[in-house]
Design a protein around this motif. Structure first.
Motif, PDB file in Angstrom:
ATOM      1  N   VAL A 184      -6.965  -8.615  15.931  1.00  0.00           N
ATOM      2  CA  VAL A 184      -5.697  -7.897  15.774  1.00  0.00           C
ATOM      3  C   VAL A 184      -5.533  -7.592  14.292  1.00  0.00           C
ATOM      4  O   VAL A 184      -5.360  -8.494  13.471  1.00  0.00           O
ATOM      5  CB  VAL A 184      -4.513  -8.726  16.292  1.00  0.00           C
ATOM      6  N   VAL A 185      -5.641  -6.318  13.962  1.00  0.00           N
ATOM      7  CA  VAL A 185      -5.537  -5.884  12.568  1.00  0.00           C
ATOM      8  C   VAL A 185      -4.212  -5.157  12.407  1.00  0.00           C
ATOM      9  O   VAL A 185      -4.000  -4.105  13.010  1.00  0.00           O
ATOM     10  CB  VAL A 185      -6.709  -4.972  12.181  1.00  0.00           C
ATOM     11  N   PRO A 186      -3.307  -5.685  11.603  1.00  0.00           N
ATOM     12  CA  PRO A 186      -1.976  -5.084  11.510  1.00  0.00           C
ATOM     13  C   PRO A 186      -1.975  -3.825  10.660  1.00  0.00           C
ATOM     14  O   PRO A 186      -2.852  -3.616   9.819  1.00  0.00           O
ATOM     15  CB  PRO A 186      -1.142  -6.171  10.848  1.00  0.00           C
ATOM     16  N   ALA A 187      -1.009  -2.998  10.899  1.00  0.00           N
ATOM     17  CA  ALA A 187      -0.781  -1.826  10.072  1.00  0.00           C
ATOM     18  C   ALA A 187       0.395  -2.115   9.153  1.00  0.00           C
ATOM     19  O   ALA A 187       1.527  -2.256   9.621  1.00  0.00           O
ATOM     20  CB  ALA A 187      -0.469  -0.617  10.958  1.00  0.00           C
ATOM     21  N   PRO A 188       0.168  -2.247   7.849  1.00  0.00           N
ATOM     22  CA  PRO A 188       1.293  -2.477   6.929  1.00  0.00           C
ATOM     23  C   PRO A 188       2.323  -1.365   7.036  1.00  0.00           C
ATOM     24  O   PRO A 188       1.987  -0.211   7.331  1.00  0.00           O
ATOM     25  CB  PRO A 188       0.624  -2.483   5.549  1.00  0.00           C
ATOM     26  N   SER A 189       3.557  -1.696   6.811  1.00  0.00           N
ATOM     27  CA  SER A 189       4.613  -0.691   6.867  1.00  0.00           C
ATOM     28  C   SER A 189       4.333   0.427   5.873  1.00  0.00           C
ATOM     29  O   SER A 189       3.917   0.178   4.738  1.00  0.00           O
ATOM     30  CB  SER A 189       5.980  -1.323   6.558  1.00  0.00           C
ATOM     31  N   LEU A 190       4.550   1.648   6.307  1.00  0.00           N
ATOM     32  CA  LEU A 190       4.339   2.810   5.447  1.00  0.00           C
ATOM     33  C   LEU A 190       5.658   3.141   4.757  1.00  0.00           C
ATOM     34  O   LEU A 190       6.668   3.416   5.409  1.00  0.00           O
ATOM     35  CB  LEU A 190       3.869   3.998   6.281  1.00  0.00           C
ATOM     36  N   ARG A 191       5.644   3.114   3.430  1.00  0.00           N
ATOM     37  CA  ARG A 191       6.885   3.412   2.712  1.00  0.00           C
ATOM     38  C   ARG A 191       7.189   4.907   2.820  1.00  0.00           C
ATOM     39  O   ARG A 191       6.278   5.734   2.988  1.00  0.00           O
ATOM     40  CB  ARG A 191       6.786   2.985   1.255  1.00  0.00           C
ATOM     41  N   PRO A 192       8.427   5.293   2.711  1.00  0.00           N
ATOM     42  CA  PRO A 192       8.796   6.705   2.831  1.00  0.00           C
ATOM     43  C   PRO A 192       8.203   7.537   1.693  1.00  0.00           C
ATOM     44  O   PRO A 192       7.943   7.033   0.594  1.00  0.00           O
ATOM     45  CB  PRO A 192      10.329   6.689   2.750  1.00  0.00           C
ATOM     46  N   THR A 210     -14.634  -7.669  -1.992  1.00  0.00           N
ATOM     47  CA  THR A 210     -13.954  -6.611  -1.256  1.00  0.00           C
ATOM     48  C   THR A 210     -12.875  -6.013  -2.143  1.00  0.00           C
ATOM     49  O   THR A 210     -12.286  -6.709  -2.964  1.00  0.00           O
ATOM     50  CB  THR A 210     -13.317  -7.124   0.052  1.00  0.00           C
ATOM     51  N   SER A 211     -12.646  -4.732  -1.976  1.00  0.00           N
ATOM     52  CA  SER A 211     -11.579  -4.080  -2.740  1.00  0.00           C
ATOM     53  C   SER A 211     -10.584  -3.396  -1.815  1.00  0.00           C
ATOM     54  O   SER A 211      -9.726  -2.660  -2.265  1.00  0.00           O
ATOM     55  CB  SER A 211     -12.167  -3.039  -3.701  1.00  0.00           C
ATOM     56  N   GLY A 212     -10.712  -3.630  -0.511  1.00  0.00           N
ATOM     57  CA  GLY A 212      -9.891  -2.863   0.408  1.00  0.00           C
ATOM     58  C   GLY A 212      -9.294  -3.672   1.533  1.00  0.00           C
ATOM     59  O   GLY A 212      -8.667  -4.719   1.327  1.00  0.00           O
ATOM     60  N   GLY A 213      -9.528  -3.182   2.773  1.00  0.00           N
ATOM     61  CA  GLY A 213      -8.826  -3.688   3.933  1.00  0.00           C
ATOM     62  C   GLY A 213      -9.061  -5.153   4.229  1.00  0.00           C
ATOM     63  O   GLY A 213      -8.149  -5.851   4.679  1.00  0.00           O
ATOM     64  N   GLY A 270      -9.609  -7.681   2.163  1.00  0.00           N
ATOM     65  CA  GLY A 270      -8.785  -8.504   1.279  1.00  0.00           C
ATOM     66  C   GLY A 270      -7.316  -8.450   1.647  1.00  0.00           C
ATOM     67  O   GLY A 270      -6.619  -9.478   1.634  1.00  0.00           O
ATOM     68  N   ARG A 271      -6.815  -7.251   1.965  1.00  0.00           N
ATOM     69  CA  ARG A 271      -5.402  -7.131   2.370  1.00  0.00           C
ATOM     70  C   ARG A 271      -5.136  -7.895   3.653  1.00  0.00           C
ATOM     71  O   ARG A 271      -4.075  -8.519   3.818  1.00  0.00           O
ATOM     72  CB  ARG A 271      -5.036  -5.656   2.529  1.00  0.00           C
ATOM     73  N   HIS A 272      -6.097  -7.855   4.576  1.00  0.00           N
ATOM     74  CA  HIS A 272      -5.935  -8.563   5.845  1.00  0.00           C
ATOM     75  C   HIS A 272      -5.847 -10.073   5.614  1.00  0.00           C
ATOM     76  O   HIS A 272      -4.958 -10.746   6.163  1.00  0.00           O
ATOM     77  CB  HIS A 272      -7.116  -8.221   6.758  1.00  0.00           C
ATOM     78  N   SER A 290     -13.127 -11.962  -8.324  1.00  0.00           N
ATOM     79  CA  SER A 290     -12.557 -10.612  -8.253  1.00  0.00           C
ATOM     80  C   SER A 290     -11.537 -10.475  -7.138  1.00  0.00           C
ATOM     81  O   SER A 290     -10.564  -9.722  -7.273  1.00  0.00           O
ATOM     82  CB  SER A 290     -13.667  -9.574  -8.062  1.00  0.00           C
ATOM     83  N   VAL A 291     -11.712 -11.199  -6.030  1.00  0.00           N
ATOM     84  CA  VAL A 291     -10.751 -11.057  -4.932  1.00  0.00           C
ATOM     85  C   VAL A 291      -9.429 -11.741  -5.263  1.00  0.00           C
ATOM     86  O   VAL A 291      -8.368 -11.280  -4.845  1.00  0.00           O
ATOM     87  CB  VAL A 291     -11.330 -11.579  -3.589  1.00  0.00           C
ATOM     88  N   GLU A 292      -9.491 -12.832  -6.023  1.00  0.00           N
ATOM     89  CA  GLU A 292      -8.239 -13.467  -6.445  1.00  0.00           C
ATOM     90  C   GLU A 292      -7.515 -12.585  -7.447  1.00  0.00           C
ATOM     91  O   GLU A 292      -6.283 -12.457  -7.403  1.00  0.00           O
ATOM     92  CB  GLU A 292      -8.528 -14.841  -7.055  1.00  0.00           C
ATOM     93  N   GLU A 293      -8.264 -11.941  -8.333  1.00  0.00           N
ATOM     94  CA  GLU A 293      -7.651 -11.035  -9.302  1.00  0.00           C
ATOM     95  C   GLU A 293      -6.938  -9.884  -8.606  1.00  0.00           C
ATOM     96  O   GLU A 293      -5.853  -9.463  -9.029  1.00  0.00           O
ATOM     97  CB  GLU A 293      -8.718 -10.493 -10.246  1.00  0.00           C
ATOM     98  N   GLN A 294      -7.510  -9.373  -7.539  1.00  0.00           N
ATOM     99  CA  GLN A 294      -6.930  -8.212  -6.884  1.00  0.00           C
ATOM    100  C   GLN A 294      -5.858  -8.569  -5.876  1.00  0.00           C
ATOM    101  O   GLN A 294      -4.850  -7.863  -5.757  1.00  0.00           O
ATOM    102  CB  GLN A 294      -8.021  -7.388  -6.196  1.00  0.00           C
ATOM    103  N   PHE A 295      -6.052  -9.684  -5.133  1.00  0.00           N
ATOM    104  CA  PHE A 295      -5.151  -9.960  -4.007  1.00  0.00           C
ATOM    105  C   PHE A 295      -4.239 -11.164  -4.223  1.00  0.00           C
ATOM    106  O   PHE A 295      -3.352 -11.407  -3.412  1.00  0.00           O
ATOM    107  CB  PHE A 295      -5.965 -10.138  -2.720  1.00  0.00           C
TER     108      PHE A 295
END
Length: 393
Positions: free
Chosen positions: A157-165, A8-11, A13-15, A37-42
């Motif tokens: 329940v999939v969280p929404a990471p804080s959006l930086r300004p 995975t390269s996206g959501g 892995g972040r989750h 690859s997932v350990e390298e990225q996340f």
């Protein structure tokens, strides 16, 4: 706790990274099994987990899959709970997990048919029969797994990471994009089949300069005479009126990379479409700040980060009514059927031309953004799932 995931390269892995961080903070021991690859990225190891390489491939391969099943069985031997993310990881964990509670989160649905669709169906049945609990990111996935015999299906329940300004003014970003005074419609997506980008290009192809009787009267909408007076000043209205059609045509901006880039570039160039492909960007908050709305034409989505970020930025959403999108968007956008070019174009016109619509949807987006679950909500939710699974297993 043992987590199993594939490439995975996206959501996804972040989750998993977010769950690992939350569990480690609460004193749990966590092992993560997946391809290197997932350990390298996340960097799950940096988050406090023990990472073990297991080759969970993204394509069926009997010999490699058997090795992966045996590796999962070995890695998870001491775990109280095995939580797999994704269908392939879930099926392999189902075959490799014995005597431990198995939870599987399904993050995506397949939109292809043929042999790939057949294999996907087989994996779904393995997960439905083997998992103690199936978590899904959309109600349609839940209904499908229930039909296939899953014993316990619940919403993930999939969280929404804080959006930086945003780091730059909207005007500066619009100038960089060459938008001029045109509205900017932002799509954040991988350039792949699932995202329905061919439909988005059909919408961008227009027509965008109809006459007064077709939805934007002489003084109606931001690109009628009244809107031009406000934007350009009374002395410039006469010259601007003739150019209103070209100025009114929105600029479609797509942030992301993927296998369809070459195909999309060729069509954009051949037809002179008002579409810019930006590639992967690390300034999404800046793009959101300059955007009039966020648009997606996807065939299917679960709980896409791009839409949640749009809501947190207070931006209206125009999207296809597929997967988990309606549940996320609520009253903060306009939903249309997948593949309906006319409906999607009319939704854009409504947002841009109908007085008060953009403002109303933006206010709803702010409300929806505030309601998004955060990382703690997601961690507490899975702990509840694990606890309930123990008591019912």
């Amino acid at each position: 706790m043992a987590y199993v995931l594939g490439t995975t390269s996206g959501g996804t892995g972040r989750h998993v990274r977010m769950l690992v961080e939350g569990l480690v903070r609460r004193g749990h021991q966590v092992v993560v099994a997946g391809p290197p690859s997932v350990e390298e990225q996340f960097a799950f190891g940096a988050a406090g987990a023990r990472f073990v390489e297991v080759a969970v491939s993204d394509r069926p391969h009997p010999a490699r899959d058997l090795r992966a099943v045996l590796a999962v069985r070995r890695v998870t031997r001491e775990a109280d709970v095995v939580h797999a993310h994704g269908l392939r990881a879930g099926a392999l964990a189902g075959l490799g997990t014995r005597g431990r509670l198995l939870v599987v989160t399904l993050h995506n649905a397949l939109t292809a048919g043929g042999f790939v669709g057949f294999v996907y169906g087989v994996l779904e049945r393995i997960v439905a029969r083997r998992a103690d609990r199936v978590l899904v990111v959309s109600s349609d996935l839940g209904e499908r797994m229930t039909r296939l015999g899953a014993r316990d299906v619940r919403a993930a329940v999939v969280p929404a990471p804080s959006l930086r300004p945003a780091g730059r003014p909207a005007r500066e970003v619009a100038d960089e994009l060459g938008a001029g005074e045109r509205p900017i419609l932002l799509t954040i997506a991988r350039l792949a089949q699932q995202k329905g980008l061919e439909t988005l290009l059909d919408v961008a192809a227009g027509p965008w300069h109809e006459g007064p009787g077709e939805g934007h009267g002489q003084d109606g909408g931001p690109w009628g005479a009244a809107g031009l007076r406000e934007a350009a000043g009374p002395q410039e209205v006469a010259g601007a009126r003739g150019a209103a059609g070209s100025r009114r045509r929105p600029l479609f901006v797509i942030a992301g990379e993927g296998p369809l880039r070459g195909e999309l570039e060729r069509r954009i160039a051949a037809e002179g479409l008002p579409v810019k492909l930006l590639g992967n960007r690390d300034d999404v908050p800046d793009l959101l700040g300059a955007a009039t709305a966020v648009v997606t034409a996807a065939r299917w989505e679960g709980q896409p980060l791009s839409i949640r970020e749009a809501l947190m930025a207070g931006k209206p959403v125009i999207a296809t009514a597929v997967g988990g999108i309606p549940e996320i968007v609520g009253d903060a956008g306009i939903l249309v059927p997948y593949g309906d070019v006319h409906a999607l174009r009319e939704a854009v016109r409504t947002l841009l031309d109908e007085p008060g619509t953009a403002e109303r949807l933006a206010a709803a987006a702010v409300r929806r953004g505030r309601e998004m679950p955060d990382g703690d909500d997601a961690v507490e939710s899975v702990l509840g799932v694990y606890g309930t699974a123990r008591s019912t297993g």
